[in-house]
Write a protein that holds these residues in place. Structure first.
Motif, PDB file in Angstrom:
ATOM      1  N   GLN A   1      70.309  58.360  41.446  1.00 14.05           N
ATOM      2  CA  GLN A   1      69.344  57.439  42.049  1.00 14.05           C
ATOM      3  C   GLN A   1      67.913  57.924  41.894  1.00 14.05           C
ATOM      4  O   GLN A   1      66.990  57.124  41.715  1.00 14.05           O
ATOM      5  CB  GLN A   1      69.682  57.232  43.522  1.00 14.05           C
ATOM      6  CG  GLN A   1      70.973  56.464  43.744  1.00 14.05           C
ATOM      7  CD  GLN A   1      71.352  56.339  45.206  1.00 14.05           C
ATOM      8  OE1 GLN A   1      70.739  56.975  46.073  1.00 14.05           O
ATOM      9  NE2 GLN A   1      72.358  55.544  45.497  1.00 14.05           N
TER      10      GLN A   1
ATOM     11  N   LYS B   1      65.168  55.702  39.883  1.00 16.87           N
ATOM     12  CA  LYS B   1      63.947  55.179  40.503  1.00 16.87           C
ATOM     13  C   LYS B   1      62.728  55.453  39.625  1.00 16.87           C
ATOM     14  O   LYS B   1      61.852  54.596  39.470  1.00 16.87           O
ATOM     15  CB  LYS B   1      63.757  55.805  41.885  1.00 16.87           C
ATOM     16  CG  LYS B   1      62.713  55.098  42.737  1.00 16.87           C
ATOM     17  CD  LYS B   1      62.862  55.469  44.203  1.00 16.87           C
ATOM     18  CE  LYS B   1      62.003  54.545  45.070  1.00 16.87           C
ATOM     19  NZ  LYS B   1      62.237  54.783  46.510  1.00 16.87           N
TER      20      LYS B   1
ATOM     21  N   LYS C   1      71.271  50.891  42.199  1.00 10.65           N
ATOM     22  CA  LYS C   1      71.481  52.228  42.751  1.00 10.65           C
ATOM     23  C   LYS C   1      72.908  52.445  43.261  1.00 10.65           C
ATOM     24  O   LYS C   1      73.344  53.587  43.436  1.00 10.65           O
ATOM     25  CB  LYS C   1      70.483  52.512  43.871  1.00 10.65           C
ATOM     26  CG  LYS C   1      70.732  51.747  45.155  1.00 10.65           C
ATOM     27  CD  LYS C   1      69.738  52.164  46.240  1.00 10.65           C
ATOM     28  CE  LYS C   1      70.038  51.488  47.573  1.00 10.65           C
ATOM     29  NZ  LYS C   1      69.107  51.937  48.634  1.00 10.65           N
ATOM     30  N   GLU C   2      73.645  51.365  43.502  1.00 10.20           N
ATOM     31  CA  GLU C   2      75.027  51.464  43.963  1.00 10.20           C
ATOM     32  C   GLU C   2      75.920  50.590  43.076  1.00 10.20           C
ATOM     33  O   GLU C   2      75.456  49.622  42.481  1.00 10.20           O
ATOM     34  CB  GLU C   2      75.153  50.978  45.414  1.00 10.20           C
ATOM     35  CG  GLU C   2      74.382  51.797  46.434  1.00 10.20           C
ATOM     36  CD  GLU C   2      75.084  53.084  46.794  1.00 10.20           C
ATOM     37  OE1 GLU C   2      76.268  53.254  46.405  1.00 10.20           O
ATOM     38  OE2 GLU C   2      74.448  53.927  47.457  1.00 10.20           O
TER      39      GLU C   2
END
Length: 431
Positions: free
Chosen positions: A27, A31, A48-49
């Motif tokens: 993550q 980002k 991110k998931e």
């Protein structure tokens, strides 16, 4: 084996590779890459998931008559580009966090190489080295029964990973065929050739790493012959890679397995070591005293190839490495903090989602052959793999030069771009 192998005492404990959170590492760089592209925060929040995550319990009748329940996982990160794809690992340290991160990395890996897949990953918490063949078969079949509703040749295609192999894929294929009541070779890749496997699949990840190193040498005007290389890991990927490097004239000065490592600055006898390792890649047991994995990483070499587990190069040891180039054959072996330090020292890191993508590339080739019912020669597979690896490396390098970023972030940028664009076209997000 030559007599001047350097050895030291080792505690011979199973290496703990959960020092860093893989999902946090994924993550964090994700980002940064989203920011480089100028995408909205919703892109980061979306990627991110994993889109889906399944946690399962698998009851297995053991050879002693007792039933043991194993915890398993399957994560599907994103299917905007096509069905998801990812291996299944059997390891005592498998966690939900790790599986989610590996699924995300696989999405980016498919984006980097231009393969029409999304990322997935699976795992079972177990110690396969202490299980019988029958117990492993029952565990493999139980996993397929538990995930059968969300996998399939047009949904999610599994493959081998840590401590799984073509025989385990064969059992899983057979179980899936029984459940669906028709033959479906495209359900899983990494199969034996007799069941629709592809030529070159077993060695694909190693060949991809080799082609990546050859590309770096070509661009830098250096020869592979004579390079001193350390390969951390002596399983399927590390073992084949060490052999290819040895055959091409490089000096493999260090190798390791789960129990320890050996180092010889004049070069190891790789064919001998390969002939003596067991089915789990363990060879250090031949020696009374060995280096630890941590000590091996700090030995002098030209090229360091972490080819075992994640999180082994950290802020704590990044300043101690004595190499010029790192090629990540394992998934997530270098933490973000370590990357910063290595960049400051001028050490290039060729990222995992680029360097070790040969496995998913040839898995894609296998799936294509299964769907077509037409199978390629080994020469054709290797030629097309080499083309993919070379083109992908140049694309990542161009992105790194364009934005003035390291290759790790550049690979994330390339991978995210493909996934995000497909997701936007489907109307899921706005860039």
């Amino acid at each position: 084996m030559e007599n001047n192998v350097q050895v030291k005492a080792s505690e011979k404990e199973r290496q703990d590779y959960k020092k860093q959170s893989p999902q946090e590492e994924f993550q964090s760089i994700l980002k940064e890459a989203v920011a480089v592209l100028g995408y909205s925060d919703e892109v980061f929040q979306f990627l991110k998931e994993p889109m889906r995550f399944l946690e399962i319990n698998i009851p297995v009748r053991m050879d002693n008559g007792r039933t043991e329940v194993f915890r398993g996982y399957r994560a599907q990160h994103n299917d905007a580009n096509g069905p998801t794809k990812g291996g299944i690992r059997f390891h005592p340290d498998v966690t939900a966090d790790e599986v989610k991160a590996l699924a995300g990395w696989m999405s980016l890996k498919c984006g980097v190489t231009g393969i029409p897949y999304g990322g997935a990953k699976g795992g079972i918490v177990c110690e396969p080295r202490s299980m019988s063949t029958g117990e492993l078969e029952r565990l493999s079949r139980g996993y397929v029964r538990a995930v059968s509703q969300i996998v399939g040749p047009t949904k999610d295609i599994p493959a081998p990973d840590m401590y799984t192999n073509s025989q385990i894929m064969a059992w899983m294929l057979d179980e899936y065929d029984h459940i669906r009541e028709f033959d479906s070779p495209g359900f899983i890749t990494g199969k034996p050739l007799a069941l629709g496997g592809s030529q070159g699949r077993e060695t694909a990840t190693s060949k991809g790493v080799l082609y990546t190193l050859q590309t770096v040498c070509q661009l830098r005007g250096k020869k592979l012959k004579g390079l001193k290389v350390i390969v951390q890991g002596f399983g399927n990927v590390g073992g084949y890679l060490a052999y290819y490097l040895h055959e091409l004239g490089a000096k493999v000065v260090g190798i390791s397995d789960a129990l320890g490592a050996i180092y010889d600055e004049s070069g190891l006898d790789i064919p001998y070591l390969l002939s003596r390792r067991d089915s789990f890649g363990i060879v250090s047991g031949l020696f009374d005293d060995v280096l630890t994995n941590e000590e091996l990483l700090q030995k002098e070499c030209d090229v360091l190839v972490p080819a075992a587990i994640g999180g082994v190069i950290t802020e704590d040891n990044a300043d101690l490495l004595k190499c010029q180039l790192i090629i990540e054959a394992a998934n997530g072996p270098t933490t973000k903090g370590a990357l910063r330090k290595l960049s400051e020292r001028g050490i290039t890191v060729v990222p995992d989602i680029l360097a070790n993508s040969g496995g998913v590339v040839v898995s894609y080739f296998e799936w294509c052959q299964n769907n077509q019912g037409y199978y390629w020669t080994e020469e054709t597979v290797e030629e097309r793999l080499k083309e993919k690896m070379y083109a992908s490396f140049l694309a990542v390098k161009e992105t790194a030069d364009q934005f003035g970023i390291d290759m790790k972030t550049a690979a994330y940028v390339e991978g995210i771009r493909k996934v995000a664009e497909a997701s936007e076209l489907r109307g899921w997000i706005s860039l």
